[in-house]
Design an enzyme around this catalytic site. Structure first.
Site, PDB file in Angstrom:
ATOM      1  N   ASP A 170      41.701  35.541  29.977  1.00 18.11           N
ATOM      2  CA  ASP A 170      41.357  36.867  29.432  1.00 18.11           C
ATOM      3  C   ASP A 170      42.582  37.735  29.138  1.00 18.11           C
ATOM      4  OD1 ASP A 170      38.346  37.202  29.378  1.00 18.11           O
ATOM      5  OD2 ASP A 170      38.609  36.454  31.412  1.00 18.11           O
TER       6      ASP A 170
ATOM      7  N   GLU B 133      44.709  45.689  27.727  1.00 17.73           N
ATOM      8  CA  GLU B 133      44.446  47.054  28.161  1.00 17.73           C
ATOM      9  C   GLU B 133      44.101  47.135  29.652  1.00 17.73           C
ATOM     10  OE1 GLU B 133      41.911  50.574  26.423  1.00 17.73           O
ATOM     11  OE2 GLU B 133      40.584  49.012  27.178  1.00 17.73           O
TER      12      GLU B 133
ATOM     13  N   ARG C 231      34.297  46.679  38.197  1.00 21.64           N
ATOM     14  CA  ARG C 231      35.724  46.315  38.229  1.00 21.64           C
ATOM     15  C   ARG C 231      36.625  47.406  38.815  1.00 21.64           C
ATOM     16  NH1 ARG C 231      36.722  42.479  34.180  1.00 21.64           N
ATOM     17  NH2 ARG C 231      34.933  41.092  34.070  1.00 21.64           N
TER      18      ARG C 231
ATOM     19  N   HIS D 129      32.739  48.092  31.148  1.00 24.48           N
ATOM     20  CA  HIS D 129      33.744  49.139  31.370  1.00 24.48           C
ATOM     21  C   HIS D 129      33.251  50.483  30.828  1.00 24.48           C
ATOM     22  CE1 HIS D 129      37.009  45.832  31.387  1.00 24.48           C
ATOM     23  NE2 HIS D 129      37.037  46.382  32.576  1.00 24.48           N
TER      24      HIS D 129
ATOM     25  N   CYS E 204      40.489  46.990  24.173  1.00 21.18           N
ATOM     26  CA  CYS E 204      41.058  46.035  25.147  1.00 21.18           C
ATOM     27  C   CYS E 204      42.220  45.219  24.593  1.00 21.18           C
ATOM     28  CB  CYS E 204      39.997  45.080  25.676  1.00 21.18           C
ATOM     29  SG  CYS E 204      38.515  44.988  24.763  1.00 21.18           S
TER      30      CYS E 204
HETATM   31  C1  CIR Z   1      36.569  40.566  30.985  1.00 21.26           C
HETATM   32  O1  CIR Z   1      35.401  40.369  31.323  1.00 21.26           O
HETATM   33  O2  CIR Z   1      37.394  41.066  31.729  1.00 21.26           O
HETATM   34  C2  CIR Z   1      36.983  40.179  29.587  1.00 21.26           C
HETATM   35  N1  CIR Z   1      36.234  39.057  29.161  1.00 21.26           N
HETATM   36  C3  CIR Z   1      36.782  41.334  28.620  1.00 21.26           C
HETATM   37  C4  CIR Z   1      37.654  42.501  28.914  1.00 21.26           C
HETATM   38  C5  CIR Z   1      37.441  43.636  27.971  1.00 21.26           C
HETATM   39  N2  CIR Z   1      38.341  44.682  28.265  1.00 21.26           N
HETATM   40  C6  CIR Z   1      38.168  45.955  27.915  1.00 21.26           C
HETATM   41  O3  CIR Z   1      37.134  46.316  27.379  1.00 21.26           O
HETATM   42  N3  CIR Z   1      39.111  46.822  28.237  1.00 21.26           N
END
Ligand code: CIR
Length: 263
Positions: free
Chosen positions: A65, A70, A136, A167, A254
Site C-alpha cells: 500500500d 499520504e 486506523r 478515513h 492518498c
Molecule cells: C489502506 O487500506 O490503507 C489502503 N488500501 C488505502 C489507503 C488510502 N489512503 C488514504 O485515503 N489516505
C-alpha cells in the site's frame, strides 16, 4: 497565498507490483498494475502542471500500500510529522518516509507513543486541523499529534470518522479557505459548522476524496454530477482515472504529500 492549498512541493511513490495485495475493505478484484501506473502518471502530471516540484520515490515491493504516501506523514509549513499507521502491514512505511522528509524539512517530528494515526484521517484547513478517529487513528495518536502541532501554532479538533468509512478524508476534501466538499453523511455530524459545504451529488459519495492543489481541484473521473457542481462553483476541475486505486479504497489525497516547506 493560502497555506492550506497552495503548495510548492509534492511527494509521490511509484506503485509496486505487490499492489495487487493491497488492503481493501471489500474485495472487488485486484487492481491492474499497468492501468494503476497510467493513472498514477496522469496524477503526477496534473500536480506538475501547477508548477509544483514533485519528488517521485521508488516503489517499495515489501509494502503493497506504499503508493498511498499520504498516510505515512503530515506535512505542514513549519515541519513534518511522521505518522504511526494503524494498519500493521503499513507501519513500516512511516520509517521509509522519515529520511525523505529530513532532506526537505529542518523540523521532522514523529508519533512515537503507543497511539496510531494515519494521514488520511487529517484534513488541514486554513484555520485548523481536523482529525477523525477511525479504525486506523485512535485518541492517543490524535493527542500526540495535537502536542506537536500546537507548538507550531495550530489548533486541532478531534472528530469521528463515520462508521465503516476508512478515513476521515474518504468522505471530504478542502476546496478553498472556507469551503469543503463532503458527503451528506459526514456533514450531518456537524463537523463543518462555520464552513461552506458542497455536497457530493446523489450516488457519487465515492468522489468526496479530491484535492485542491494550487489552481486545480483534482478529482477521480466518473462522477459527472459532482464535477459539474464544482465547475459551476468556479473551480478548475481536472479528472484523473481512479478505478484501480478505488479497488483498494484509495482516492486522490492518498497518492501524494503536498506541502511548502520552510527550510
Ligand atoms: C489502506 O487500506 O490503507 C489502503 N488500501 C488505502 C489507503 C488510502 N489512503 C488514504 O485515503 N489516505
Amino acid at each position: 497565498m493560502s497555506r492550506s492549498f497552495t503548495f510548492t512541493h509534492a511527494i509521490c511513490r511509484l506503485p509496486s507490483e505487490s499492489i495487487v495485495q493491497g488492503l481493501r475493505e471489500i474485495d472487488t478484484g485486484a487492481p491492474q498494475f499497468d492501468v494503476f501506473c497510467k493513472h498514477h502518471q496522469d496524477y503526477i502530471a496534473a500536480l506538475r502542471s501547477t508548477g509544483a516540484e514533485v519528488t517521485v520515490l521508488n516503489a517499495l515491493e515489501e509494502f503493497p500500500d506504499s503508493v498511498f504516501v499520504e498516510d505515512a506523514a503530515l506535512c505542514l509549513q513549519e515541519g513534518a510529522v511522521v505518522m504511526r499507521p494503524g494498519a500493521p502491514t503499513r507501519l513500516g512505511e512511516a520509517a521509509e518516509m522519515a529520511p525523505v522528509l529530513q532532506t526537505l524539512y529542518k523540523d521532522v517530528q514523529k508519533i512515537s507513543g503507543s497511539g496510531f494515526i494515519e494521514g488520511g484521517d487529517i484534513l488541514v484547513t486554513e484555520k485548523e486541523i481536523l482529525v477523525g478517529k477511525s479504525a486506523r487513528t485512535d485518541a492517543a495518536g490524535v493527542a500526540e499529534l495535537r502536542d506537536i502541532v500546537s507548538n507550531w501554532g495550530y489548533s486541532l479538533r478531534e472528530l469521528q470518522t463515520p462508521p465503516d468509512v476508512l478515513h476521515f478524508k474518504t468522505d471530504c476534501s478542502l476546496l478553498d479557505e472556507e469551503t469543503v466538499l463532503s458527503t451528506k453523511r459526514l456533514d450531518a455530524s456537524g463537523c463543518f459548522e462555520g464552513y461552506k459545504v458542497i455536497h457530493t451529488a446523489e450516488g457519487e459519495d465515492a468522489c468526496a476524496n479530491t484535492i485542491r492543489f494550487n489552481n486545480l481541484v483534482i478529482m477521480p473521473s466518473g462522477f459527472p454530477k459532482t464535477a459539474a457542481k464544482l465547475d459551476k462553483a468556479g473551480y478548475e476541475v481536472v479528472e484523473i482515472g481512479n478505478s484501480e486505486a478505488a479497488k483498494l479504497d484509495g482516492g486522490m489525497s492518498c497518492l501524494s504529500l503536498r506541502f511548502s516547506p520552510t527550510k
